[in-house]
Scaffold this active site. Structure first.
Site, PDB file in Angstrom:
ATOM      1  CB  CYS A   1      -0.942  -0.016   1.204  1.00 20.74           C
ATOM      2  SG  CYS A   1      -0.115   0.192   2.787  1.00 20.74           S
ATOM      3  NE  ARG A   2       0.646   8.430   1.394  1.00 20.02           N
ATOM      4  CZ  ARG A   2       0.969   8.746   2.642  1.00 20.02           C
ATOM      5  NH1 ARG A   2       0.641   7.939   3.635  1.00 20.02           N
ATOM      6  NH2 ARG A   2       1.615   9.855   2.910  1.00 20.02           N
TER       7      ARG A   2
END
Length: 102
Positions: free
Chosen positions: A65-66
């Protein structure tokens, strides 16, 4: 759940390993920058909408993810759904961009 660094992941990708990579970010984040893999936002996993990856329950699934937080949540949720080998990308795409750029 295991952890993998962005350096380890990049090395495995460059070595041509057949990897099962899962991006759990939102559409707009993925459109901005991604390293490939199957795209299933965390909300779909929370809703148990995982038909696209159901056959990977016994395989290693590397999740990003980020920043590494949502992917860690996804790992835990998938483990509860029977996935046996989830791997969180530590630091997520922020770490990837810091180390390697886009």
């Amino acid at each position: 759940m295991q952890q993998i660094t962005v350096e380890q992941l990049k090395a495995r990708m460059e070595a041509g390993e057949k990897l099962h990579v899962l991006d759990v970010r939102e559409d707009i984040e993925r459109a901005d920058f991604n390293i490939g893999g199957t795209h299933i936002p965390l909300g779909r996993i929370q809703s148990m909408m995982i038909d696209d990856i159901e056959d990977l329950k016994d395989e290693e699934v590397i999740i990003y993810c980020r920043s590494g937080n949502r992917s860690q949540q996804a790992c835990l949720m998938l483990e509860h759904m029977g996935f046996k080998n989830t791997v969180n990308v530590a630091g997520g795409m922020l770490n990837w961009e810091q180390k390697f750029g886009r």
